[in-house]
Design a protein around this motif. Structure first.
Motif, PDB file in Angstrom:
ATOM      1  N   GLY A   1      72.819 101.024   2.451  1.00  0.00           N
ATOM      2  CA  GLY A   1      71.930 100.040   1.852  1.00  0.00           C
ATOM      3  C   GLY A   1      71.895 100.046   0.341  1.00  0.00           C
ATOM      4  N   ASP A   2      72.489 101.076  -0.312  1.00  0.00           N
ATOM      5  CA  ASP A   2      72.465 101.075  -1.775  1.00  0.00           C
ATOM      6  C   ASP A   2      73.496 100.070  -2.305  1.00  0.00           C
ATOM      7  OD1 ASP A   2      74.998 102.305  -1.864  1.00  0.00           O
ATOM      8  OD2 ASP A   2      74.189 104.288  -2.261  1.00  0.00           O
ATOM      9  N   ARG A   3      73.493  99.863  -3.600  1.00  0.00           N
ATOM     10  CA  ARG A   3      74.333  98.841  -4.208  1.00  0.00           C
ATOM     11  C   ARG A   3      75.822  99.062  -3.927  1.00  0.00           C
ATOM     12  NH1 ARG A   3      73.069  94.772  -7.751  1.00  0.00           N
ATOM     13  NH2 ARG A   3      74.732  94.178  -9.149  1.00  0.00           N
ATOM     14  N   GLY A   4      76.297 100.288  -4.005  1.00  0.00           N
ATOM     15  CA  GLY A   4      77.697 100.577  -3.713  1.00  0.00           C
ATOM     16  C   GLY A   4      78.033 100.295  -2.260  1.00  0.00           C
TER      17      GLY A   4
ATOM     18  N   ASP B   1      83.401  98.649   3.075  1.00  0.00           N
ATOM     19  CA  ASP B   1      83.691  98.127   4.418  1.00  0.00           C
ATOM     20  C   ASP B   1      82.636  98.698   5.338  1.00  0.00           C
ATOM     21  OD1 ASP B   1      85.948  96.810   3.557  1.00  0.00           O
ATOM     22  OD2 ASP B   1      87.271  98.489   4.002  1.00  0.00           O
ATOM     23  N   ASN B   2      81.898  97.840   6.009  1.00  0.00           N
ATOM     24  CA  ASN B   2      80.792  98.279   6.863  1.00  0.00           C
ATOM     25  C   ASN B   2      80.869  97.601   8.209  1.00  0.00           C
ATOM     26  OD1 ASN B   2      79.168  99.933   4.951  1.00  0.00           O
ATOM     27  ND2 ASN B   2      79.101  98.010   3.832  1.00  0.00           N
ATOM     28  N   ASP B   3      80.387  98.295   9.228  1.00  0.00           N
ATOM     29  CA  ASP B   3      80.286  97.736  10.570  1.00  0.00           C
ATOM     30  C   ASP B   3      79.107  96.762  10.568  1.00  0.00           C
ATOM     31  OD1 ASP B   3      80.403  97.163  13.220  1.00  0.00           O
ATOM     32  OD2 ASP B   3      79.746  99.137  13.896  1.00  0.00           O
ATOM     33  N   VAL B   4      79.368  95.522  10.922  1.00  0.00           N
ATOM     34  CA  VAL B   4      78.305  94.512  10.879  1.00  0.00           C
ATOM     35  C   VAL B   4      77.696  94.243  12.251  1.00  0.00           C
ATOM     36  CG1 VAL B   4      79.140  93.380   8.801  1.00  0.00           C
ATOM     37  CG2 VAL B   4      79.995  92.633  11.022  1.00  0.00           C
ATOM     38  N   ASN B   5      78.080  95.021  13.231  1.00  0.00           N
ATOM     39  CA  ASN B   5      77.510  94.851  14.580  1.00  0.00           C
ATOM     40  C   ASN B   5      76.101  95.357  14.661  1.00  0.00           C
ATOM     41  OD1 ASN B   5      79.812  93.678  15.548  1.00  0.00           O
ATOM     42  ND2 ASN B   5      80.733  95.639  16.084  1.00  0.00           N
TER      43      ASN B   5
END
Length: 147
Positions: free
Chosen positions: A135-138, A143-147
């Protein structure tokens, strides 16, 4: 015509020419290396270089003009070891997406150890992300799991 093209293809194959640059003799280094505290170490193998500077948007530089205050990318000198590896470690950086490149004897160079780059106007820069927690700015750039 087919004979000429076939001949050229064989010639290129035999001479070892390709569209990709040669990486023979280039050391692969861990650069940039982000530490758990957010500090970042940059490394570049340039044994013949007389001076290597790191330039990036995380290096503080303030320019005051009649038009206002600007924060352009600054530069900092890197240190060379006996093997010809130039190194610089930042102080801990805030979570964010950053850009950088090297100035090797006055010529702008990309980091051959970092394939992550972007075009910023007329120039290319290497990129890296510092992220401490979800959740931080970086993290928003990662690349994050959006599920």
């Amino acid at each position: 015509m087919k004979k000429i093209l076939s001949f050229l293809l064989v010639l290129l194959t035999l001479t070892g020419l390709s569209a990709q640059p040669s990486t023979r003799g280039v050391k692969t280094l861990d650069s940039p290396s982000v530490a758990p505290d957010g500090s970042v170490t940059f490394r570049l193998w340039a044994p013949q270089a007389r001076e290597v500077l790191l330039t990036g948007d995380f290096i503080s530089q303030v320019t005051v003009t009649d038009s206002g205050v600007f924060y352009p990318s600054g530069t900092v000198a890197m240190s060379k070891d006996a093997e010809g590896i130039w190194t610089y470690t930042t102080s801990p950086l805030e979570s964010e997406f950053y850009e950088y490149s090297f100035l090797v004897d006055g010529l702008r160079e990309l980091d051959p150890s970092n394939p992550v780059m972007s075009r910023n106007g007329a120039t290319w820069n290497n990129n890296f992300i510092v992220s401490e927690e979800k959740g931080d700015r970086g993290w928003l750039y990662s690349d994050n799991d959006v599920n």
